[in-house]
Design a protein around this motif. Structure first.
Motif, PDB file in Angstrom:
ATOM      1  N   MET A   1       0.762  -1.253   0.100  1.00 27.52           N
ATOM      2  CA  MET A   1       0.112  -0.110   0.045  1.00 27.52           C
ATOM      3  C   MET A   1       0.824   1.279   0.172  1.00 27.52           C
ATOM      4  SD  MET A   1      -3.506   1.124   0.718  1.00 27.52           S
ATOM      5  CE  MET A   1      -4.566  -0.114   1.389  1.00 27.52           C
ATOM      6  N   VAL A   2       1.926   1.324   0.712  1.00 27.31           N
ATOM      7  CA  VAL A   2       2.912   2.359   0.780  1.00 27.31           C
ATOM      8  C   VAL A   2       3.475   2.606  -0.530  1.00 27.31           C
ATOM      9  CG1 VAL A   2       5.034   3.370   1.548  1.00 27.31           C
ATOM     10  CG2 VAL A   2       3.640   1.829   3.188  1.00 27.31           C
ATOM     11  N   ILE A   3       3.594   1.598  -1.351  1.00 27.89           N
ATOM     12  CA  ILE A   3       4.245   1.836  -2.804  1.00 27.89           C
ATOM     13  C   ILE A   3       3.049   2.380  -3.714  1.00 27.89           C
ATOM     14  CG2 ILE A   3       5.049   0.737  -5.000  1.00 27.89           C
ATOM     15  CD1 ILE A   3       6.406  -1.231  -3.155  1.00 27.89           C
ATOM     16  N   PHE A   4       1.945   2.124  -3.622  1.00 23.77           N
ATOM     17  CA  PHE A   4       0.829   2.704  -4.188  1.00 23.77           C
ATOM     18  C   PHE A   4       0.875   4.230  -3.973  1.00 23.77           C
ATOM     19  CE2 PHE A   4      -3.588   4.354  -3.656  1.00 23.77           C
ATOM     20  CZ  PHE A   4      -4.124   4.301  -4.883  1.00 23.77           C
ATOM     21  N   PHE A   5       0.667   4.634  -2.644  1.00 21.31           N
ATOM     22  CA  PHE A   5       0.753   6.032  -2.130  1.00 21.31           C
ATOM     23  C   PHE A   5       1.961   6.865  -2.907  1.00 21.31           C
ATOM     24  CE2 PHE A   5      -1.974   4.530   1.407  1.00 21.31           C
ATOM     25  CZ  PHE A   5      -3.211   5.087   0.933  1.00 21.31           C
ATOM     26  N   CYS A   6       3.191   6.248  -2.776  1.00 21.23           N
ATOM     27  CA  CYS A   6       4.320   6.829  -3.414  1.00 21.23           C
ATOM     28  C   CYS A   6       4.025   7.092  -5.001  1.00 21.23           C
ATOM     29  CB  CYS A   6       5.671   6.202  -2.872  1.00 21.23           C
ATOM     30  SG  CYS A   6       6.111   6.207  -1.264  1.00 21.23           S
ATOM     31  N   GLN A   7       3.568   6.183  -5.486  1.00 24.33           N
ATOM     32  CA  GLN A   7       3.288   6.330  -7.190  1.00 24.33           C
ATOM     33  C   GLN A   7       2.405   7.337  -7.290  1.00 24.33           C
ATOM     34  OE1 GLN A   7       2.243   2.074  -7.652  1.00 24.33           O
ATOM     35  NE2 GLN A   7       4.122   1.599  -8.623  1.00 24.33           N
ATOM     36  N   VAL A   8       1.318   7.381  -6.663  1.00 26.99           N
ATOM     37  CA  VAL A   8       0.368   8.691  -6.964  1.00 26.99           C
ATOM     38  C   VAL A   8       0.927   9.909  -6.644  1.00 26.99           C
ATOM     39  CG1 VAL A   8      -2.016   9.486  -6.228  1.00 26.99           C
ATOM     40  CG2 VAL A   8      -1.539   7.007  -6.482  1.00 26.99           C
ATOM     41  N   VAL A   9       1.613   9.972  -5.437  1.00 23.44           N
ATOM     42  CA  VAL A   9       2.427  11.354  -5.301  1.00 23.44           C
ATOM     43  C   VAL A   9       3.442  11.751  -6.155  1.00 23.44           C
ATOM     44  CG1 VAL A   9       4.068  12.457  -3.501  1.00 23.44           C
ATOM     45  CG2 VAL A   9       1.956  11.156  -2.813  1.00 23.44           C
ATOM     46  N   GLN A  10       4.204  10.684  -6.619  1.00 23.75           N
ATOM     47  CA  GLN A  10       5.121  11.050  -7.566  1.00 23.75           C
ATOM     48  C   GLN A  10       4.235  11.328  -9.008  1.00 23.75           C
ATOM     49  OE1 GLN A  10       8.399  11.226  -7.180  1.00 23.75           O
ATOM     50  NE2 GLN A  10       8.303  12.210  -9.037  1.00 23.75           N
ATOM     51  N   LEU A  11       3.167  10.808  -9.182  1.00 18.95           N
ATOM     52  CA  LEU A  11       2.235  11.166 -10.517  1.00 18.95           C
ATOM     53  C   LEU A  11       1.907  12.907 -10.672  1.00 18.95           C
ATOM     54  CD1 LEU A  11       0.730  10.240 -12.974  1.00 18.95           C
ATOM     55  CD2 LEU A  11      -1.065  10.018 -11.410  1.00 18.95           C
ATOM     56  N   PHE A  12       1.759  13.096  -9.403  1.00 21.29           N
ATOM     57  CA  PHE A  12       1.651  14.565  -9.111  1.00 21.29           C
ATOM     58  C   PHE A  12       2.331  15.526  -9.255  1.00 21.29           C
ATOM     59  CE2 PHE A  12      -2.771  12.516  -8.120  1.00 21.29           C
ATOM     60  CZ  PHE A  12      -3.657  13.148  -9.141  1.00 21.29           C
ATOM     61  N   ARG A  13       3.392  15.115  -8.346  1.00 23.16           N
ATOM     62  CA  ARG A  13       4.891  15.806  -8.590  1.00 23.16           C
ATOM     63  C   ARG A  13       5.144  16.092  -9.921  1.00 23.16           C
ATOM     64  NH1 ARG A  13       7.791  13.022  -3.506  1.00 23.16           N
ATOM     65  NH2 ARG A  13       7.047  14.415  -1.676  1.00 23.16           N
ATOM     66  N   ASP A  14       5.330  14.919 -10.898  1.00 26.63           N
ATOM     67  CA  ASP A  14       5.621  14.871 -12.115  1.00 26.63           C
ATOM     68  C   ASP A  14       4.817  15.885 -12.969  1.00 26.63           C
ATOM     69  OD1 ASP A  14       7.864  13.254 -11.498  1.00 26.63           O
ATOM     70  OD2 ASP A  14       6.830  11.712 -12.505  1.00 26.63           O
ATOM     71  N   ALA A  15       3.561  15.886 -12.690  1.00 30.74           N
ATOM     72  CA  ALA A  15       2.503  16.546 -13.396  1.00 30.74           C
ATOM     73  C   ALA A  15       2.773  18.210 -13.140  1.00 30.74           C
ATOM     74  CB  ALA A  15       0.985  16.324 -13.029  1.00 30.74           C
ATOM     75  N   LYS A  16       2.861  18.302 -11.746  1.00 28.71           N
ATOM     76  CA  LYS A  16       3.215  19.786 -11.461  1.00 28.71           C
ATOM     77  C   LYS A  16       4.462  20.369 -12.098  1.00 28.71           C
ATOM     78  CE  LYS A  16       3.458  22.463  -7.167  1.00 28.71           C
ATOM     79  NZ  LYS A  16       3.308  22.638  -5.841  1.00 28.71           N
TER      80      LYS A  16
END
Length: 89
Positions: A1-16
């Motif tokens: 589950m931690v990996i999932f949250f990290c992936q979503v956070v990274q997705l939005f960091r990249d988008a920003k």
């Protein structure tokens, strides 16, 4: 589950980050094009110095009313200079 949250956070960091780069490129293009339009308008006017000053003062007034800060007479002169320098490259 931690990996999932990290992936979503990274997705939005990249988008920003990508969004910031796109906005910066759009602003650079807009400043360049504004400079080109100012030069085009000034070259069609009579009595260049007085006409050019009036154009920039009026444009500053209108852009500031529409968009807020960042469109002073001095900034518009910088946009014009930006075009003049980089159009020759």
């Amino acid at each position: 589950m931690v990996i999932f949250f990290c992936q979503v956070v990274q997705l939005f960091r990249d988008a920003k980050r990508k969004m910031s780069m796109a906005v910066n490129m759009a602003m650079v293009y807009s400043y360049y094009e504004a400079g080109r339009l100012i030069i085009d308008e000034e070259q069609n006017g009579s009595e260049r110095a007085a006409y050019g000053k009036y154009i920039l003062q009026e444009l500053s007034r209108r852009l500031t009313a529409e968009f807020g800060r960042g469109f002073s007479y001095e900034n518009l002169k910088l946009m014009r200079r930006f075009f003049m320098v980089y159009s020759k490259m």
